[in-house]
Write a protein that holds these residues in place. Structure first.
Motif, PDB file in Angstrom:
ATOM      1  N   UNK A   9      -5.001   6.395   1.403  1.00 32.02           N
ATOM      2  CA  UNK A   9      -6.556   6.989   1.681  1.00 32.02           C
ATOM      3  C   UNK A   9      -6.257   7.997   0.107  1.00 32.02           C
ATOM      4  N   UNK A  10      -5.382   9.236   0.232  1.00 28.23           N
ATOM      5  CA  UNK A  10      -5.596   9.689  -1.248  1.00 28.23           C
ATOM      6  C   UNK A  10      -4.953   9.006  -2.122  1.00 28.23           C
ATOM      7  N   UNK A  11      -4.175   8.520  -3.224  1.00 26.31           N
ATOM      8  CA  UNK A  11      -4.218   7.346  -3.631  1.00 26.31           C
ATOM      9  C   UNK A  11      -5.191   6.403  -4.084  1.00 26.31           C
ATOM     10  N   UNK A  12      -5.922   5.797  -2.983  1.00 26.15           N
ATOM     11  CA  UNK A  12      -7.077   5.568  -3.272  1.00 26.15           C
ATOM     12  C   UNK A  12      -8.768   6.648  -3.932  1.00 26.15           C
ATOM     13  N   UNK A  13      -8.497   8.047  -2.866  1.00 22.58           N
ATOM     14  CA  UNK A  13      -9.330   8.770  -3.361  1.00 22.58           C
ATOM     15  C   UNK A  13      -9.601   8.715  -4.969  1.00 22.58           C
ATOM     16  N   UNK A  14      -8.168   9.048  -5.790  1.00 24.28           N
ATOM     17  CA  UNK A  14      -7.431   9.299  -6.817  1.00 24.28           C
ATOM     18  C   UNK A  14      -8.166   8.258  -7.590  1.00 24.28           C
ATOM     19  N   UNK A  15      -7.803   7.192  -7.267  1.00 24.59           N
ATOM     20  CA  UNK A  15      -8.063   5.556  -7.835  1.00 24.59           C
ATOM     21  C   UNK A  15      -9.970   5.534  -8.818  1.00 24.59           C
ATOM     22  N   UNK A  42     -11.867  -3.956 -13.446  1.00 19.62           N
ATOM     23  CA  UNK A  42     -11.462  -2.656 -12.275  1.00 19.62           C
ATOM     24  C   UNK A  42     -10.548  -3.890 -10.901  1.00 19.62           C
ATOM     25  N   UNK A  43     -10.477  -5.140 -10.750  1.00 22.11           N
ATOM     26  CA  UNK A  43      -9.450  -4.910 -10.093  1.00 22.11           C
ATOM     27  C   UNK A  43      -7.975  -4.912 -10.881  1.00 22.11           C
ATOM     28  N   UNK A  44      -8.076  -5.043 -11.985  1.00 24.04           N
ATOM     29  CA  UNK A  44      -6.385  -5.308 -12.266  1.00 24.04           C
ATOM     30  C   UNK A  44      -6.263  -3.789 -12.573  1.00 24.04           C
ATOM     31  N   UNK A  45      -6.844  -3.263 -12.955  1.00 21.18           N
ATOM     32  CA  UNK A  45      -5.990  -1.528 -12.664  1.00 21.18           C
ATOM     33  C   UNK A  45      -6.255  -1.266 -10.891  1.00 21.18           C
ATOM     34  N   UNK A  46      -6.857  -1.760 -10.169  1.00 23.21           N
ATOM     35  CA  UNK A  46      -6.686  -1.211  -8.992  1.00 23.21           C
ATOM     36  C   UNK A  46      -5.183  -2.564  -8.134  1.00 23.21           C
ATOM     37  N   UNK A  51      -3.977  -0.092  -4.902  1.00 24.83           N
ATOM     38  CA  UNK A  51      -4.708   0.356  -3.952  1.00 24.83           C
ATOM     39  C   UNK A  51      -5.723  -1.317  -4.368  1.00 24.83           C
ATOM     40  N   UNK A  52      -5.136  -2.021  -3.976  1.00 24.19           N
ATOM     41  CA  UNK A  52      -5.993  -3.618  -3.795  1.00 24.19           C
ATOM     42  C   UNK A  52      -5.669  -3.997  -3.150  1.00 24.19           C
TER      43      UNK A  52
END
Length: 390
Positions: A9-15, A42-46, A51-52
């Motif tokens: 969740x922390x990784x998702x929030x930073x992203x 955006x999905x490429x970056x996720x 975090x995808x």
């Protein structure tokens, strides 16, 4: 809560904060939702950030509802966050349903591309009011499916079909009953399909869903028997598997959005001066932000309670209705206060607050209007009382 889930969740929030939020002013983020080009970027970056589709493990299993809440709230910190991370509606709900009930062949063909973030999906259930079709009352289903050999032929109209434009997978609800009886069934369809035509994309107050919300005409759509989800007449039962978790996921994502709006309004009130002091020092402003804190915590606790019910194995029908009503109304109050605290800036496009207000207002209708959920709960109260005294 599992340390691994908190780290995720922390990784998702930073992203979302570092990568996604700067895209909110991108011109490809249109009134009918982000363009596919922006979503793909955006999905490429996720995917690169790991975090995808974070709510589904690599082995295909789904996080618990409490774990999902921890993650989805963070994706909701930006209206673009769920699309970037592939936790958006209707895809997240469709993934949940197909993961539970689809056959192995159906999962390979229809589910896995959605989980990988390669295509989006749509859920075709709601029908136009002028056709007297299904809306909050699914028993009014007008779209028909007639068996012809090993195929089903589907005809009808659908409306408010979120994300249909650009989707690669559709789940179509149709009536397979006869003699005036409704027997709802679900069918999986690859999109686009020439038998499903967009009459128009509706103008709505929200703008966070890719492809917007479409009015559709289905004419002689031929679907092979192996693309029926479950058995004929199981549509309503299958919908119940999807509905409670999907309602709760909406609450999760919009809680994240309102947390962000509250952050922005608080920062504004702590910087802007009027009548000789900071806005937050005026009780008329400070008390509104204090009320936000209370509502935010209450929504968080309702989500956690309902998630626990679902994780216990209960269908959570009443609990998800209560949570949806309480969350939607509270989140609207929060967003409304944020706009009010920020004055003219709050109604402008200079921050995401105005968009969050519009999105949350629509949420009071989507996934069942508040009044329909209360009506359902009142029916349960009556039924439980009569059983208790009989």
């Amino acid at each position: 809560m599992n340390i691994e889930i908190n780290q995720l969740a922390d990784r998702v929030e930073r992203f979302v904060r570092d990568i996604v939020i700067p895209y909110e002013q991108d011109p490809r983020n249109t009134a009918h939702g982000p363009l596919q080009e922006l979503i793909d970027e955006l999905r490429t970056k996720a995917r690169q950030a790991g975090v995808l589709t974070p709510h589904i493990r690599p082995d295909g299993t789904h996080l618990t509802q409490r774990q999902t809440a921890t993650v989805l709230i963070r994706t909701g910190l930006s209206p673009l966050g769920p699309l970037a991370c592939n936790t958006n509606a209707p895809d997240e709900g469709n993934m949940f349903l197909l993961g539970k009930v689809a056959s192995p062949a159906q999962k390979e063909r229809f589910l896995e591309p959605v989980v990988r973030g390669e295509v989006r999906s749509a859920f075709l259930m709601t029908e136009p009011a002028d056709d007297q079709g299904a809306g909050s009352d699914p028993s009014m289903l007008q779209t028909t499916a007639v068996q012809e050999g090993d195929d089903w032929i589907i005809n009808g109209r659908k409306t408010f079909i979120t994300g249909f434009q650009g989707a690669g997978v559709g789940i179509v609800m149709a009536n397979t009953g006869s003699a005036g009886k409704v027997a709802a069934s679900m069918f999986l369809v690859k999109l686009p399909n020439p038998a499903i035509r967009v009459e128009r994309v509706l103008e709505t107050i929200d703008s966070s869903f890719a492809g917007g919300h479409s009015l559709l005409k289905i004419e002689n759509l031929r679907v092979p028997r192996e693309q029926m989800l479950g058995e004929p007449g199981q549509g309503f039962a299958l919908a119940q598997i999807r509905l409670s978790p999907a309602r709760l996921s909406h609450c999760m994502r919009w809680l994240g959005a309102c947390q962000r709006a509250h952050e922005i309004a608080t920062a504004y009130a702590c910087q802007r001066r009027a009548f000789g002091k900071l806005l937050i020092e005026h009780e008329g402003v400070g008390f509104q932000l204090a009320d936000n804190l209370i509502d935010l915590k209450q929504v968080e606790l309702m989500i956690d309670w309902c998630a626990g019910v679902l994780d216990s194995g209960s269908p959570g029908i009443s609990e998800s209705s209560m949570t949806k009503v309480a969350a939607a109304d509270a989140l609207f109050r929060i967003a409304d206060r944020c706009v009010q605290v920020m004055g003219g800036t709050g109604v402008s496009g200079d921050t995401v607050v105005a968009q969050v207000f519009r999105e949350v207002r629509a949420f009071r209708i989507y996934d069942g209007p508040t009044e329909v959920h209360k009506w359902s709960l009142a029916k349960k109260l009556k039924r439980d009382h009569l059983q208790a005294v009989s």
